[in-house]
Design a protein around this motif. Structure first.
Motif, PDB file in Angstrom:
ATOM      1  N   LEU A  15       0.639  -1.317   0.070  1.00  0.00           N
ATOM      2  CA  LEU A  15      -0.077  -0.084  -0.087  1.00  0.00           C
ATOM      3  C   LEU A  15       0.856   1.176   0.017  1.00  0.00           C
ATOM      4  N   PHE A  16       1.875   1.232   0.619  1.00  0.00           N
ATOM      5  CA  PHE A  16       2.998   2.468   0.542  1.00  0.00           C
ATOM      6  C   PHE A  16       3.545   2.413  -0.718  1.00  0.00           C
ATOM      7  N   TYR A  17       3.911   1.631  -1.394  1.00  0.00           N
ATOM      8  CA  TYR A  17       4.681   1.488  -2.624  1.00  0.00           C
ATOM      9  C   TYR A  17       3.471   2.183  -3.507  1.00  0.00           C
ATOM     10  N   VAL A  18       2.265   1.624  -3.575  1.00  0.00           N
ATOM     11  CA  VAL A  18       1.215   2.210  -4.651  1.00  0.00           C
ATOM     12  C   VAL A  18       0.828   3.674  -4.391  1.00  0.00           C
ATOM     13  N   SER A  19       1.249   4.293  -3.236  1.00  0.00           N
ATOM     14  CA  SER A  19       0.905   5.617  -2.833  1.00  0.00           C
ATOM     15  C   SER A  19       1.876   6.522  -3.393  1.00  0.00           C
ATOM     16  N   ARG A  20       1.307   7.823  -3.273  1.00  0.00           N
ATOM     17  CA  ARG A  20       2.454   8.707  -3.601  1.00  0.00           C
ATOM     18  C   ARG A  20       3.578   9.034  -2.636  1.00  0.00           C
ATOM     19  N   PHE A  21       3.380   8.333  -1.339  1.00  0.00           N
ATOM     20  CA  PHE A  21       4.466   8.716  -0.463  1.00  0.00           C
ATOM     21  C   PHE A  21       5.938   7.883  -0.561  1.00  0.00           C
ATOM     22  N   TRP A  22       5.866   7.030  -1.357  1.00  0.00           N
ATOM     23  CA  TRP A  22       6.879   6.121  -1.446  1.00  0.00           C
ATOM     24  C   TRP A  22       8.068   6.974  -2.219  1.00  0.00           C
TER      25      TRP A  22
ATOM     26  N   ASP B 190      14.642  -0.246 -14.477  1.00  0.00           N
ATOM     27  CA  ASP B 190      14.094  -1.187 -15.409  1.00  0.00           C
ATOM     28  C   ASP B 190      12.818  -1.708 -14.795  1.00  0.00           C
ATOM     29  N   GLY B 191      12.667  -1.662 -13.267  1.00  0.00           N
ATOM     30  CA  GLY B 191      11.625  -2.048 -12.827  1.00  0.00           C
ATOM     31  C   GLY B 191      12.117  -3.575 -11.714  1.00  0.00           C
ATOM     32  N   LEU B 192      11.115  -3.517 -10.937  1.00  0.00           N
ATOM     33  CA  LEU B 192      11.506  -4.730  -9.922  1.00  0.00           C
ATOM     34  C   LEU B 192      11.250  -6.133 -10.774  1.00  0.00           C
ATOM     35  N   PHE B 193      12.334  -7.034 -10.632  1.00  0.00           N
ATOM     36  CA  PHE B 193      12.443  -8.223 -11.450  1.00  0.00           C
ATOM     37  C   PHE B 193      12.193  -8.080 -12.837  1.00  0.00           C
ATOM     38  N   GLY B 194      12.535  -6.786 -13.483  1.00  0.00           N
ATOM     39  CA  GLY B 194      12.420  -6.646 -14.899  1.00  0.00           C
ATOM     40  C   GLY B 194      10.890  -6.063 -15.547  1.00  0.00           C
ATOM     41  N   VAL B 195      10.110  -5.955 -14.448  1.00  0.00           N
ATOM     42  CA  VAL B 195       8.635  -5.587 -14.703  1.00  0.00           C
ATOM     43  C   VAL B 195       8.681  -3.934 -14.703  1.00  0.00           C
ATOM     44  N   GLU B 196       8.485  -3.482 -16.126  1.00  0.00           N
ATOM     45  CA  GLU B 196       8.505  -1.962 -16.025  1.00  0.00           C
ATOM     46  C   GLU B 196       7.368  -1.283 -15.393  1.00  0.00           C
ATOM     47  N   ALA B 197       6.336  -1.954 -15.024  1.00  0.00           N
ATOM     48  CA  ALA B 197       5.307  -1.197 -14.148  1.00  0.00           C
ATOM     49  C   ALA B 197       5.736  -1.220 -12.915  1.00  0.00           C
ATOM     50  N   LEU B 198       6.639  -1.728 -12.347  1.00  0.00           N
ATOM     51  CA  LEU B 198       7.098  -1.832 -11.068  1.00  0.00           C
ATOM     52  C   LEU B 198       8.518  -0.856 -11.010  1.00  0.00           C
ATOM     53  N   ARG B 199       8.374   0.282 -11.390  1.00  0.00           N
ATOM     54  CA  ARG B 199       9.479   1.558 -11.123  1.00  0.00           C
ATOM     55  C   ARG B 199       9.702   1.528  -9.885  1.00  0.00           C
ATOM     56  N   PRO B 200      11.079   1.916  -9.685  1.00  0.00           N
ATOM     57  CA  PRO B 200      11.517   2.412  -8.157  1.00  0.00           C
ATOM     58  C   PRO B 200      10.787   3.402  -7.547  1.00  0.00           C
ATOM     59  N   GLN B 201      10.085   4.382  -8.233  1.00  0.00           N
ATOM     60  CA  GLN B 201       9.684   5.591  -7.729  1.00  0.00           C
ATOM     61  C   GLN B 201       8.064   5.249  -7.036  1.00  0.00           C
ATOM     62  N   GLY B 202       7.559   4.298  -7.295  1.00  0.00           N
ATOM     63  CA  GLY B 202       5.971   3.760  -6.627  1.00  0.00           C
ATOM     64  C   GLY B 202       5.105   4.838  -7.478  1.00  0.00           C
ATOM     65  N   ASP B 203       4.214   5.378  -6.653  1.00  0.00           N
ATOM     66  CA  ASP B 203       2.967   6.231  -7.275  1.00  0.00           C
ATOM     67  C   ASP B 203       2.106   5.608  -8.185  1.00  0.00           C
ATOM     68  N   LEU B 204       1.732   4.348  -8.068  1.00  0.00           N
ATOM     69  CA  LEU B 204       1.329   3.677  -9.161  1.00  0.00           C
ATOM     70  C   LEU B 204      -0.234   4.312  -9.421  1.00  0.00           C
ATOM     71  N   VAL B 205      -0.815   4.659  -8.374  1.00  0.00           N
ATOM     72  CA  VAL B 205      -2.149   5.232  -8.563  1.00  0.00           C
ATOM     73  C   VAL B 205      -2.324   6.389  -9.401  1.00  0.00           C
ATOM     74  N   ALA B 206      -1.338   7.261  -9.009  1.00  0.00           N
ATOM     75  CA  ALA B 206      -1.418   8.554  -9.954  1.00  0.00           C
ATOM     76  C   ALA B 206      -1.065   8.100 -11.483  1.00  0.00           C
ATOM     77  N   ARG B 207      -0.345   6.974 -11.746  1.00  0.00           N
ATOM     78  CA  ARG B 207       0.281   6.711 -12.916  1.00  0.00           C
ATOM     79  C   ARG B 207      -0.890   6.273 -13.865  1.00  0.00           C
TER      80      ARG B 207
END
Length: 87
Positions: free
Chosen positions: A17-24, A32-49
């Protein structure tokens, strides 16, 4: 042993939940992303994306909060279902 399992589930859920939020703000893996998955970039903020370019983008924090509440409620219901109170 059950207690350690449920504490691990709670900790993992909080991290997700912390990673998905803007606070990560951590950069724990490469661009390149976690385990090569581009959708899991290191800066988080997935909901905004996910909401970028939609009419719901200004409400991303509210949507994250409601989603986090629902996830935590479902986990509590699962815990209650699997661990009935002693009689």
């Amino acid at each position: 042993m059950k207690r350690i399992f449920w504490l691990s589930v709670a900790t993992l859920t909080a991290a997700i939940l912390f990673y998905v939020s803007r606070f990560w703000d951590f950069r724990l893996w490469s661009r390149d992303g976690l385990f090569g998955v581009e959708a899991l970039r290191p800066q988080g903020d997935l909901v905004a994306r996910w909401l970028r370019g939609t009419d719901l983008a200004p409400f991303e924090l509210l949507i994250w909060a409601v989603g986090a509440f629902l996830v935590l409620t479902l986990l509590q219901k699962l815990y209650d279902l699997l661990n009935p109170p002693p009689e």
